[in-house]
Design an enzyme around this catalytic site. Structure first.
Site, PDB file in Angstrom:
ATOM      1  N   LYS A 184       0.986  -1.017   0.050  1.00  0.00           N
ATOM      2  CA  LYS A 184      -0.180   0.786   0.184  1.00  0.00           C
ATOM      3  C   LYS A 184       0.938   1.250  -0.530  1.00  0.00           C
ATOM      4  O   LYS A 184       1.519   1.580   0.414  1.00  0.00           O
ATOM      5  CB  LYS A 184      -1.394   0.009   1.182  1.00  0.00           C
ATOM      6  CG  LYS A 184      -1.891   0.936   1.218  1.00  0.00           C
ATOM      7  CD  LYS A 184      -2.456   1.747   0.988  1.00  0.00           C
ATOM      8  CE  LYS A 184      -1.465   2.927   1.369  1.00  0.00           C
ATOM      9  NZ  LYS A 184      -1.450   4.623   1.568  1.00  0.00           N
ATOM     10  N   GLU A 259       9.514   1.550  10.944  1.00  0.00           N
ATOM     11  CA  GLU A 259      10.956   2.688  10.903  1.00  0.00           C
ATOM     12  C   GLU A 259       9.756   3.716  11.075  1.00  0.00           C
ATOM     13  O   GLU A 259       9.216   3.869  10.495  1.00  0.00           O
ATOM     14  CB  GLU A 259      11.391   2.026   9.694  1.00  0.00           C
ATOM     15  CG  GLU A 259      12.305   1.016   9.703  1.00  0.00           C
ATOM     16  CD  GLU A 259      12.603   0.498   7.891  1.00  0.00           C
ATOM     17  OE1 GLU A 259      12.766   1.242   7.544  1.00  0.00           O
ATOM     18  OE2 GLU A 259      13.256  -0.477   8.730  1.00  0.00           O
ATOM     19  N   CYS A 293      13.904  10.719   6.996  1.00  0.00           N
ATOM     20  CA  CYS A 293      13.359  10.362   8.180  1.00  0.00           C
ATOM     21  C   CYS A 293      15.129  11.050   9.819  1.00  0.00           C
ATOM     22  O   CYS A 293      14.923  11.140  10.245  1.00  0.00           O
ATOM     23  CB  CYS A 293      12.960   9.312   8.434  1.00  0.00           C
ATOM     24  SG  CYS A 293      13.880   8.016   7.510  1.00  0.00           S
ATOM     25  N   GLU A 391       9.173  16.973  14.896  1.00  0.00           N
ATOM     26  CA  GLU A 391       9.548  16.372  13.614  1.00  0.00           C
ATOM     27  C   GLU A 391       8.843  17.178  12.474  1.00  0.00           C
ATOM     28  O   GLU A 391       7.760  17.414  12.390  1.00  0.00           O
ATOM     29  CB  GLU A 391       9.690  14.760  13.313  1.00  0.00           C
ATOM     30  CG  GLU A 391      10.000  14.286  11.797  1.00  0.00           C
ATOM     31  CD  GLU A 391      10.202  13.441  10.956  1.00  0.00           C
ATOM     32  OE1 GLU A 391       8.907  12.541  11.282  1.00  0.00           O
ATOM     33  OE2 GLU A 391      11.128  12.363  11.414  1.00  0.00           O
TER      34      GLU A 391
HETATM   35  P1  NAD Z   1       2.587   8.458   7.361  1.00  0.00           P
HETATM   36  O1  NAD Z   1       1.894   8.239   8.628  1.00  0.00           O
HETATM   37  O2  NAD Z   1       0.647   9.556   7.199  1.00  0.00           O
HETATM   38  O3  NAD Z   1       1.696   7.497   6.320  1.00  0.00           O
HETATM   39  C1  NAD Z   1       2.557   6.407   5.770  1.00  0.00           C
HETATM   40  C2  NAD Z   1       2.047   5.375   4.996  1.00  0.00           C
HETATM   41  O4  NAD Z   1       1.215   4.700   5.839  1.00  0.00           O
HETATM   42  C3  NAD Z   1       1.084   6.205   4.041  1.00  0.00           C
HETATM   43  O5  NAD Z   1       1.122   4.928   3.182  1.00  0.00           O
HETATM   44  C4  NAD Z   1      -0.364   6.082   4.442  1.00  0.00           C
HETATM   45  O6  NAD Z   1      -1.376   6.098   3.712  1.00  0.00           O
HETATM   46  C5  NAD Z   1      -0.188   5.182   5.881  1.00  0.00           C
HETATM   47  N1  NAD Z   1      -1.864   5.235   6.416  1.00  0.00           N
HETATM   48  C6  NAD Z   1      -1.636   6.619   7.145  1.00  0.00           C
HETATM   49  N2  NAD Z   1      -2.901   5.944   8.282  1.00  0.00           N
HETATM   50  C7  NAD Z   1      -2.963   4.331   8.416  1.00  0.00           C
HETATM   51  C8  NAD Z   1      -3.308   3.847   9.241  1.00  0.00           C
HETATM   52  N3  NAD Z   1      -4.433   4.041   9.874  1.00  0.00           N
HETATM   53  N4  NAD Z   1      -3.836   2.515   8.762  1.00  0.00           N
HETATM   54  C9  NAD Z   1      -2.721   2.408   7.544  1.00  0.00           C
HETATM   55  N5  NAD Z   1      -1.758   2.049   7.351  1.00  0.00           N
HETATM   56  C10 NAD Z   1      -2.233   3.893   7.258  1.00  0.00           C
HETATM   57  O7  NAD Z   1       3.638   9.032   7.306  1.00  0.00           O
HETATM   58  P2  NAD Z   1       4.380   9.668   5.698  1.00  0.00           P
HETATM   59  O8  NAD Z   1       3.691  11.112   6.110  1.00  0.00           O
HETATM   60  O9  NAD Z   1       3.589   9.474   4.500  1.00  0.00           O
HETATM   61  O10 NAD Z   1       5.626   9.962   6.037  1.00  0.00           O
HETATM   62  C11 NAD Z   1       6.519  10.824   6.635  1.00  0.00           C
HETATM   63  C12 NAD Z   1       6.957   9.909   8.153  1.00  0.00           C
HETATM   64  O11 NAD Z   1       8.082   8.781   7.748  1.00  0.00           O
HETATM   65  C13 NAD Z   1       7.994  10.452   8.822  1.00  0.00           C
HETATM   66  O12 NAD Z   1       7.571  11.394   9.931  1.00  0.00           O
HETATM   67  C14 NAD Z   1       9.932  10.223   8.347  1.00  0.00           C
HETATM   68  O13 NAD Z   1       9.992  10.592   9.435  1.00  0.00           O
HETATM   69  C15 NAD Z   1       9.106   8.908   8.445  1.00  0.00           C
HETATM   70  N6  NAD Z   1       9.949   7.880   7.644  1.00  0.00           N
HETATM   71  C16 NAD Z   1      10.465   6.536   8.557  1.00  0.00           C
HETATM   72  C17 NAD Z   1      11.761   5.912   7.788  1.00  0.00           C
HETATM   73  C18 NAD Z   1      12.286   5.591   9.020  1.00  0.00           C
HETATM   74  O14 NAD Z   1      13.001   4.477   8.206  1.00  0.00           O
HETATM   75  N7  NAD Z   1      12.917   5.722   9.699  1.00  0.00           N
HETATM   76  C19 NAD Z   1      11.494   6.393   6.870  1.00  0.00           C
HETATM   77  C20 NAD Z   1      10.901   7.426   5.555  1.00  0.00           C
HETATM   78  C21 NAD Z   1       9.805   8.115   6.222  1.00  0.00           C
END
Ligand code: NAD
Length: 510
Positions: A184, A259, A293, A391
């Site tokens: 997804k 992550e 991230c 963040e």
């Molecule tokens: P997000 O949490 O908003 O979304 C991530 C994914 O989760 C998307 O595909 C979204 O549609 C899905 N999602 C959202 N709500 C959900 C739910 N209730 N159930 C299931 N899936 C759901 O994050 P984002 O804004 O897309 O990404 C940025 C974030 O990701 C930042 O916090 C960043 O630090 C983090 N990040 C972490 C790493 C790591 O390796 N630690 C790497 C990249 C990004």
């Protein structure tokens, strides 16, 4: 300002990929996808719901239960995954152009991410043929070995920053170990995810092994998290979303790898190579538009060099080239989406009352529309400021002074996050002691984030749960069944065989 060119081959419709076919949603629903440089709608993407996830999981389950993929020799799967890497490499310019357009990433950085996606497949394709497992011998009595097995349908949920590379980081180990998957992708950036289906089909991955369902997190993502036939979830995204997924997966006792977010410190001591530290700390927060991230977004600087370093840092930030994503000269381009742009701008407004603005501070004049933000730096930011604690995930750095190692460590550890940390010093002992004292999953000494795919990747505290990378990814995506073989008499107490047999006793298991 020149007008962005649309990359060739840009579709106006983005579909799911289920059971080997590109399809619309069962209910026909779709959502708009925006060009971050203009915020114009350029495509409509299928919006998956429970019904689409059900179809995708059913296809993946069938491919797992009845198909060849989990039963192939590791070498056979490896060859196919190398073919995936070849295809991604061959199409790297196309992948990068589409990713840059869809996510707003500078094109040169998108090209690097496309190559990394190919490398992720090569790495896990190699690793799975080199896989060894333990065997344990109890001389004369028992031989025990680990029988590693794929686990079934993996649910992969990914974010919008460097989306294609992030997807490959999960797809490659999940597939190399023989699982089937439902991916997804993030709803802000569905474009490059739509390339996977064709790439896998051409490489020879059987139908149903890889399924991609687009849609909102609260709908498609939620349905995947709660699906009874998806025993494991690998998620990358915000810490808050991780908490929601953790709770929703709990009733099913699913395996989770998470992550999550970060607010990583970059500590600059006065004995560091300051030119190199400046290069690394500027790159560390402003590369990938700051949507990274592991960004070293809290720069902690020793007081004896503080004023000079802040001045040089601000000067560099002011000189960063903000431009169109497609322009090879661009260093910082457009943030992914107007909602995210608004969030970053709110933090910049807040920063004016929490620190001293020394660079940037809003939208660059040359870009009156689109999600462009001037590289922004706040100095003298106290540890209790929200811009220090939270963040921002954009081109915004905060700089804070410290006096000694103890204060540097206290500041480094003063947030809820613990993903990465960077330490710049020429004192070997200090470097290792400070690294040890930092609560972070990954520490780089005198370097920005340079990955070695064999090492553990993940965070502590609110930055993650579990580690992937190298054999840890293989461990997450497989069951390690212990098989015990008796080489001698069975060592059972002879229940029901009478008092005499009972008196003979038994030798306890080892
Ligand atoms: P997000 O949490 O908003 O979304 C991530 C994914 O989760 C998307 O595909 C979204 O549609 C899905 N999602 C959202 N709500 C959900 C739910 N209730 N159930 C299931 N899936 C759901 O994050 P984002 O804004 O897309 O990404 C940025 C974030 O990701 C930042 O916090 C960043 O630090 C983090 N990040 C972490 C790493 C790591 O390796 N630690 C790497 C990249 C990004």
């Amino acid at each position: 300002m020149t007008i962005a060119q649309r990359p060739p081959g840009l579709p106006s419709r983005i579909q799911h990929y289920i059971d080997g076919s590109y399809v619309d949603s069962v209910d026909g629903d779709a959502f708009d996808v925006l060009d971050p440089a203009t915020n114009e709608v350029y495509a409509s993407a299928a919006a998956g719901t429970q019904a689409d996830i059900d179809l995708a999981v059913a296809a993946a389950r069938h491919a797992f239960d009845d198909g060849p993929w989990p039963r192939l020799q590791p070498r056979q799967r490896s060859r196919i995954l190398h073919a995936v890497a070849d295809l991604v490499e061959a199409r790297a310019d196309e992948v990068a152009a589409l990713e840059s357009f869809d996510a707003g990433l500078p094109i040169t950085q998108a090209q690097g991410q496309a190559r990394r996606a190919a490398e992720n497949f090569r790495f896990f394709a190699d690793l799975v043929v080199a896989q060894v497992d333990d065997a344990f011998k109890v001389p004369g009595r028992q031989l025990n070995y680990v029988n590693r097995k794929p686990r079934g349908v993996a649910g992969l949920i990914t974010p919008w920053n460097t989306p294609f590379m992030q997807e490959s980081w999960k797809l490659a180990p999940a597939l190399a170990t023989g699982n089937t998957v439902v991916l997804k992708p993030a709803e802000f950036t569905p474009l490059t995810a739509s390339l996977w289906g064709a790439v896998f089909a051409e490489a020879g991955v059987p139908r149903g092994v890889v399924n991609v369902v687009n849609g909102l997190g609260e709908q498609a993502g939620d349905a995947l998290v709660k699906h009874a036939h998806v025993p494991m979830l690998s998620f990358t995204g915000e810490s808050r979303t991780g908490q929601v997924i953790f709770a929703n997966a709990a009733p099913h006792l699913k395996s989770l790898s998470m992550e999550l977010g970060g607010k990583s410190p970059a500590i600059v001591f006065d004995d560091a190579d300051l030119d190199a530290a400046l290069d690394a700390t500027v790159f560390g927060v402003f590369s990938l538009n700051g949507e990274r991230c592991t960004a070293g977004s809290r720069v902690l600087v020793q007081r004896s060099i503080y004023d000079d370093f802040v001045e040089r840092y601000a000067q560099r930030a002011r000189s960063i080239v903000v431009g169109l994503p497609s322009d090879p000269a661009t260093e910082v381009a457009a943030l992914v989406h107007p909602e995210h742009f608004a969030k970053v701008m709110r933090y910049i407004e807040l920063g004016a009352s929490e620190g001293r603005l020394v660079a940037g501070g809003g939208r660059p004049e040359a870009f009156p529309t689109g999600n462009f933000v001037a590289p922004t730096v706040f100095a003298d930011v106290p540890a209790n400021a929200r811009i220090f604690q939270e963040e921002i995930f954009g081109p915004v750095a905060v700089i804070t002074p410290f006096d000694d190692d103890a204060e540097a460590l206290a500041l480094a550890n003063a947030t809820r996050y613990g993903l990465a940390a960077y330490v710049y010093t020429s004192d070997l002992r200090r470097a290792h002691n400070v690294a040890n004292g930092i609560d972070a999953g990954m520490v780089w000494l005198n370097s920005n984030n340079v990955r070695d795919l064999r090492t553990p990747f993940g965070g502590v505290k609110a930055s993650g749960l579990g580690h992937e990378g190298g054999y840890r990814s293989i461990d997450f995506y497989t069951d390690q069944q212990a098989v015990h073989i008796n080489l001698d008499q069975t060592h059972s107490m002879r229940f029901g065989a009478g008092a005499e047999a009972m008196a003979q006793g038994f030798v306890p298991g080892t």
